[in-house]
Design an enzyme around this catalytic site. Structure first.
Site, mmCIF file in Angstrom:
data_model
loop_
_atom_site.group_PDB
_atom_site.id
_atom_site.type_symbol
_atom_site.label_atom_id
_atom_site.label_comp_id
_atom_site.label_asym_id
_atom_site.label_seq_id
_atom_site.Cartn_x
_atom_site.Cartn_y
_atom_site.Cartn_z
ATOM 1 N N ASP A 30 50.325 13.390 29.062
ATOM 2 C CA ASP A 30 48.879 13.156 29.150
ATOM 3 C C ASP A 30 48.146 13.827 27.995
ATOM 4 O OD1 ASP A 30 46.558 12.165 30.188
ATOM 5 O OD2 ASP A 30 46.434 13.580 31.861
ATOM 6 N N TRP A 35 43.511 14.040 22.260
ATOM 7 C CA TRP A 35 44.063 14.524 20.984
ATOM 8 C C TRP A 35 43.404 13.761 19.827
ATOM 9 C CZ3 TRP A 35 46.459 12.426 16.771
ATOM 10 C CH2 TRP A 35 47.154 13.303 15.919
ATOM 11 N N ASN A 78 46.948 2.212 35.329
ATOM 12 C CA ASN A 78 46.548 2.061 33.922
ATOM 13 C C ASN A 78 46.035 0.654 33.596
ATOM 14 O OD1 ASN A 78 49.082 4.342 32.606
ATOM 15 N ND2 ASN A 78 46.928 4.717 33.012
ATOM 16 N N ARG A 81 42.298 0.276 32.711
ATOM 17 C CA ARG A 81 41.689 0.685 31.435
ATOM 18 C C ARG A 81 41.108 -0.545 30.739
ATOM 19 N NH1 ARG A 81 45.033 5.669 28.744
ATOM 20 N NH2 ARG A 81 45.111 6.920 30.638
ATOM 21 N N LEU A 202 49.315 15.014 40.362
ATOM 22 C CA LEU A 202 50.536 14.220 40.249
ATOM 23 C C LEU A 202 50.243 12.773 39.853
ATOM 24 C CD1 LEU A 202 53.555 14.549 40.581
ATOM 25 C CD2 LEU A 202 53.296 14.178 43.033
ATOM 26 N N SER A 203 49.029 12.293 40.164
ATOM 27 C CA SER A 203 48.622 10.932 39.797
ATOM 28 C C SER A 203 49.638 9.865 40.202
ATOM 29 C CB SER A 203 48.331 10.835 38.291
ATOM 30 O OG SER A 203 47.256 11.653 37.951
HETATM 31 C C1 IPE Z 1 48.456 9.512 28.100
HETATM 32 O O1 IPE Z 1 47.314 9.786 27.382
HETATM 33 C C2 IPE Z 1 49.017 8.137 27.803
HETATM 34 C C3 IPE Z 1 48.971 7.169 28.917
HETATM 35 C C4 IPE Z 1 48.542 7.412 30.128
HETATM 36 C C5 IPE Z 1 49.430 5.821 28.640
HETATM 37 P P1 IPE Z 1 45.889 9.306 27.853
HETATM 38 O O2 IPE Z 1 45.638 7.960 27.276
HETATM 39 O O3 IPE Z 1 45.778 9.392 29.337
HETATM 40 O O4 IPE Z 1 44.944 10.380 27.143
HETATM 41 P P2 IPE Z 1 43.632 11.060 27.738
HETATM 42 O O5 IPE Z 1 43.948 11.562 29.114
HETATM 43 O O6 IPE Z 1 42.562 10.017 27.740
HETATM 44 O O7 IPE Z 1 43.359 12.177 26.775
HETATM 45 MG MG MG Z 2 45.044 10.758 30.689
#
Ligand code: IPE
Ligand code: MG
Length: 247
Positions: A30, A35, A78, A81, A202-203
């Protein structure tokens, strides 16, 4: 080229007891987005750097003699998103499999996948996953499992549906039996679960399997994760004392 596991002396220099290396380490990678944000880069750049961190982690695991490494690649949540990011992640995961498959094979790593193979998964991706699995199925250095379109609750729902379809009687339903119906039925429970980026949850990852896992939450953002981070995580794991509910 295969990666030689560290000698006993080398492990001891890292403060790692060779007799107590976790058999199975699972990772919630994560913090890719944050980053990138910190550097005014697009989130996609974070994912790209995250892929390098992942292969650092794989090599570190081989050096330590870890037998099972499981990572959370893409969750059933996911899909919520933005469409462009979902699209990016799907393509990116497919490219990663294609790009790294031979390298993992040379390192004697067996590739596995856990998750729901539903209509949202592009056929091409499923085909690449099958190919990677098939190519590496006899490798013995480590099993590297990618949880893709994975959710712990979805996994349990799928297991219960399959048990029902098999007409199991109440007496036949045991913990062992439920385990047998999970996606990765031969994967042992994780000894250690690491999550990066400071989030402490834990998601929906490995819900059933994590009953007695040690959890380690690191502030490190995933793209900054290196093999040394893994060595330190294992040293920390060894300080914990696991009693499995006994004394
Ligand atoms: C983890 O980084 C990658 C995946 C879940 C695919 P994120 O995309 O969740 O990064 P943040 O949490 O927004 O910083
Ligand atoms: Mg994340």
């Amino acid at each position: 080229m295969a990666i030689q596991p560290f000698s006993t002396a080398a492990l001891k220099r890292l403060r790692i007891d060779p007799a107590d290396v976790p058999q199975h380490v699972a990772v919630v990678m994560d913090g890719n987005g944050r980053w990138a944000q910190k550097r005014n880069l697009p989130r996609t750049e974070g994912h790209l750097r995250g892929e390098e961190a992942l292969f650092e982690c794989v090599e570190g695991a081989l050096e330590l003699g870890i037998s099972w490494l499981t990572v959370f690649g893409f969750s059933t949540e996911n899909w919520n998103r933005p469409k462009s990011e979902v699209q990016f992640l799907i393509n990116f995961n497919r490219e990663t499999i294609r790009k790294r498959r031979d390298e993992l094979h040379e390192r004697n790593v067996r590739i596995e996948f856990i998750g729901r193979e539903d209509w949202r998964m592009p056929k091409r991706l499923l085909r690449d996953m099958d190919e990677a699995r098939e190519l590496t199925k006899n490798n013995g250095a480590m099993t590297f499992t990618v949880a893709f379109n994975y959710g712990g609750r979805a996994e349990l729902v799928d297991a219960f549906k399959a048990m029902s379809a098999d007409h199991l009687t109440p007496k036949q339903i045991t913990e062992k039996k439920i385990t047998h119906y999970l996606y990765g039925k031969n994967i042992p429970d994780p000894d250690l679960i690491i999550r990066t980026s400071g989030e402490q949850r834990l998601s929906n990852f490995l819900l059933w399997q994590s009953a007695y896992s040690e959890f380690l939450f690191l502030d490190t953002l995933w793209p900054d994760f290196t093999r040394s981070t893994l060595y330190e995580a294992v040293a920390e794991y060894q300080i914990r004392s696991r009693r499995f509910g006994a004394l």
